[in-house]
Design a protein around this motif. Sequence first.
Motif, PDB file in Angstrom:
ATOM      1  N   HIS A  93      36.219  24.975  38.767  1.00  0.00           N
ATOM      2  CA  HIS A  93      35.920  24.414  40.129  1.00  0.00           C
ATOM      3  C   HIS A  93      36.078  25.273  41.310  1.00  0.00           C
ATOM      4  O   HIS A  93      35.137  25.147  42.392  1.00  0.00           O
ATOM      5  CB  HIS A  93      36.878  23.053  40.346  1.00  0.00           C
ATOM      6  N   ASN A  94      36.904  26.245  41.093  1.00  0.00           N
ATOM      7  CA  ASN A  94      37.356  27.100  42.500  1.00  0.00           C
ATOM      8  C   ASN A  94      37.574  28.425  41.965  1.00  0.00           C
ATOM      9  O   ASN A  94      37.978  29.431  42.380  1.00  0.00           O
ATOM     10  CB  ASN A  94      38.573  26.676  43.149  1.00  0.00           C
ATOM     11  N   GLY A  95      37.016  28.944  40.698  1.00  0.00           N
ATOM     12  CA  GLY A  95      36.830  30.165  40.548  1.00  0.00           C
ATOM     13  C   GLY A  95      36.299  30.175  38.864  1.00  0.00           C
ATOM     14  O   GLY A  95      35.326  29.664  38.492  1.00  0.00           O
ATOM     15  N   LEU A  96      37.041  31.246  38.290  1.00  0.00           N
ATOM     16  CA  LEU A  96      36.625  31.757  37.030  1.00  0.00           C
ATOM     17  C   LEU A  96      37.862  31.705  36.003  1.00  0.00           C
ATOM     18  O   LEU A  96      38.742  32.272  36.404  1.00  0.00           O
ATOM     19  CB  LEU A  96      36.028  33.050  36.999  1.00  0.00           C
ATOM     20  N   GLU A 126      42.675  33.832  35.217  1.00  0.00           N
ATOM     21  CA  GLU A 126      42.220  32.804  36.153  1.00  0.00           C
ATOM     22  C   GLU A 126      41.818  33.582  37.532  1.00  0.00           C
ATOM     23  O   GLU A 126      42.829  33.936  37.872  1.00  0.00           O
ATOM     24  CB  GLU A 126      43.008  31.641  36.211  1.00  0.00           C
ATOM     25  N   ARG A 127      40.821  33.676  37.880  1.00  0.00           N
ATOM     26  CA  ARG A 127      40.377  34.454  39.038  1.00  0.00           C
ATOM     27  C   ARG A 127      39.674  33.672  40.165  1.00  0.00           C
ATOM     28  O   ARG A 127      38.849  33.050  39.834  1.00  0.00           O
ATOM     29  CB  ARG A 127      39.629  35.715  38.659  1.00  0.00           C
ATOM     30  N   GLY A 152      40.107  37.042  45.682  1.00  0.00           N
ATOM     31  CA  GLY A 152      40.572  37.857  44.781  1.00  0.00           C
ATOM     32  C   GLY A 152      41.989  37.984  44.051  1.00  0.00           C
ATOM     33  O   GLY A 152      42.338  38.627  43.309  1.00  0.00           O
ATOM     34  N   ARG A 153      42.635  36.656  44.286  1.00  0.00           N
ATOM     35  CA  ARG A 153      43.835  36.574  43.535  1.00  0.00           C
ATOM     36  C   ARG A 153      43.444  36.254  41.859  1.00  0.00           C
ATOM     37  O   ARG A 153      42.590  35.696  41.697  1.00  0.00           O
ATOM     38  CB  ARG A 153      44.455  35.365  43.976  1.00  0.00           C
ATOM     39  N   GLU A 154      44.565  36.917  41.254  1.00  0.00           N
ATOM     40  CA  GLU A 154      44.152  36.919  39.811  1.00  0.00           C
ATOM     41  C   GLU A 154      45.462  36.422  39.039  1.00  0.00           C
ATOM     42  O   GLU A 154      46.497  37.035  39.313  1.00  0.00           O
ATOM     43  CB  GLU A 154      43.612  38.141  39.393  1.00  0.00           C
ATOM     44  N   TYR A 155      45.366  35.439  38.134  1.00  0.00           N
ATOM     45  CA  TYR A 155      46.700  35.013  37.548  1.00  0.00           C
ATOM     46  C   TYR A 155      46.448  35.325  35.888  1.00  0.00           C
ATOM     47  O   TYR A 155      45.535  34.772  35.229  1.00  0.00           O
ATOM     48  CB  TYR A 155      46.773  33.708  37.760  1.00  0.00           C
ATOM     49  N   ARG A 156      46.863  36.255  35.403  1.00  0.00           N
ATOM     50  CA  ARG A 156      46.972  36.733  34.184  1.00  0.00           C
ATOM     51  C   ARG A 156      47.868  35.657  33.151  1.00  0.00           C
ATOM     52  O   ARG A 156      48.889  35.042  33.559  1.00  0.00           O
ATOM     53  CB  ARG A 156      47.571  38.110  33.954  1.00  0.00           C
TER      54      ARG A 156
END
Length: 620
Positions: free
Chosen positions: A278-281, A295-296, A301-305
């Motif tokens: 919904h708000n990213g990839l 999740e990016r 540009g925030r990214e959650y590994r």
Amino acid sequence: MRAPYGHWQSGWSSADAASANRDFAELRVGLGGVVWSLFDPADASTRLWHWTPQHLQCLTPDQYSIRSRVYEYGGGAFCLADNALAWVCEADQQLYWQPLEGAIKQLTQRSDCRYGDLAYDPYHGAVLAVEESREDNKGVHRLVAISCDDGVRTVLVEGADFYAAPTLSQDGQRLAWIEWDRPYQPWLATRLCVAQRQADGSWSAKQVVAGQALDQSIQQPAFDAQQRLLALTDRNGYWQPWQETRAGSGELQPLNSRATDHAGAPWQLGARNYQPLHNGLLLSGFDAGFAWLAEREPQSGREYRMAMDYSRFRQLAADEQHFYAIAASPVTGSEVLAIDRISHEVRVLASVGCNLPAAEISQPQRMLYLSGADETCYGFFYAPHNCGYSAEGDEKPPLVIFLHGGPTSACYPVFDPRIQFWTQRGFAVADINYRGSTGYGRAYRLRLRGSWGEVDVQDAEAAVRHLAQAGLIDPKRAFIRGGSAGGYTALCGLAFTEAFCGGASLYGVSDPLSLRQVTHKFEADYLDWLIGDPERDAERYKARTPLLHAERIHTPVIFFQGALDAVVLPEQTASMVAALETQQVQVECHVFPEERHGFRQAANLAFALDAELAFYRRLL
């Protein structure tokens, strides 16, 4: 216990290694849970499994196996509907419809056709598919829709040489797909196309959104919740996600993502290496061969590994509660993961299992070395490892170079039972991603153009030199082995270098020109790209054909071949064996009557490991 390297004993047998070749192939979300396909070498079959929070059950009756052979390599062998699924039967390559409650029925009865890359159209109750038809002694490809009620077939798109990835927008009003023409391969130049649903249910003329200039490879189209089209394209040097500026605009712009490949080469259909949210990839990517999942949020540009214990991810999917993926790590075989979207807690829904204790597993060490004119090459080194043994004195271990097929493919730093079979017995292994491999950007991938049988051989030889200089192996006891294209590189390495004391070719290419004359449509022009035009570059072909240089091979070679192989015909291997026997080279050949291009039966996988080991040990 002390024993010479290469002669260690292990309770982990070839049969154990062969059984560990079970693997998940594809995964889809739906039917109140998740459905995945699982290949089992015990009976060389692939079956579908359905997981819900309440149960896990096999959906495929024993008499069936699920597998597509479109383009010979298949993929996209099943799709999900509201309360049913469609799949491709391996035996006849036809489409079947299976309600969760009710009898299986055959949707197609076109014996001259194969199907793959399935997608479900809920608005017309039809299965969308790539159809491969044999017409006038040549292959013709189309996108078709097959009615789930009566099997009526409708041609959606035709005219291009190849098609892939039919994809519907969530509102059912737009259809996207990938197409390409000879002489290109899908990792070189493809087109991203869309069509609009008309009032009568038909589709408008196609719009080519990207790829008109044949300057990029595009794969894996998708639509987000706003009906905007996305795809992975290597226009900027890496397979990265691009998105329409607004739904229907046909104008793509790059999303904020890392400058790295987010997918491998599309040899098979049905790949899923990212998922619009919904708000990213949700997406995966590579860092020097090791994969990550994140999740990016492209805007910030925030990214959650997440799932950071794993080093390869495939078949990404999502529902409201979880992310899903098929993942693997250096110490586990493939697993189906469910990852909580809030906490990122990882749950393993299914695992192929790892029947080798973690303490016994040799883990990959990243290789970075120079080859050719000081060009960087990549790979993974596995040291000999067996808790019951140690080396004698200052002895250095023998090395086995592993070469992946393709050759435009890659190896990955995950648990590979074949590699562990060797490290358990005191061999070091170098699994290399020679120049031309995927996962390192377009320029690295294209490095093989016109140079197959040259740069890949240089890289294998350089790997031996690099590891010897580091004091990790005995360079006088280096073996080289590979399957398919890897077999070709192995034979070239034996013919054109002095770096190896023996090797193995598994259904490997020994005569590129002969392969070019008989190979299937998908690869019909591949040799021209890899080596050159057979007339203009005839001398280049002669210089890089192991069969024509059998007199230059003085080291022993063992061959393994499937009698039903339609890619590398058995006659090609037989000719190479005969040529070496004429030169009185020590040669051994094993032909498996029921195998194709790539062995699938557990007994044959185990036999091949044992035979190759015995062959090398005699040379030690």
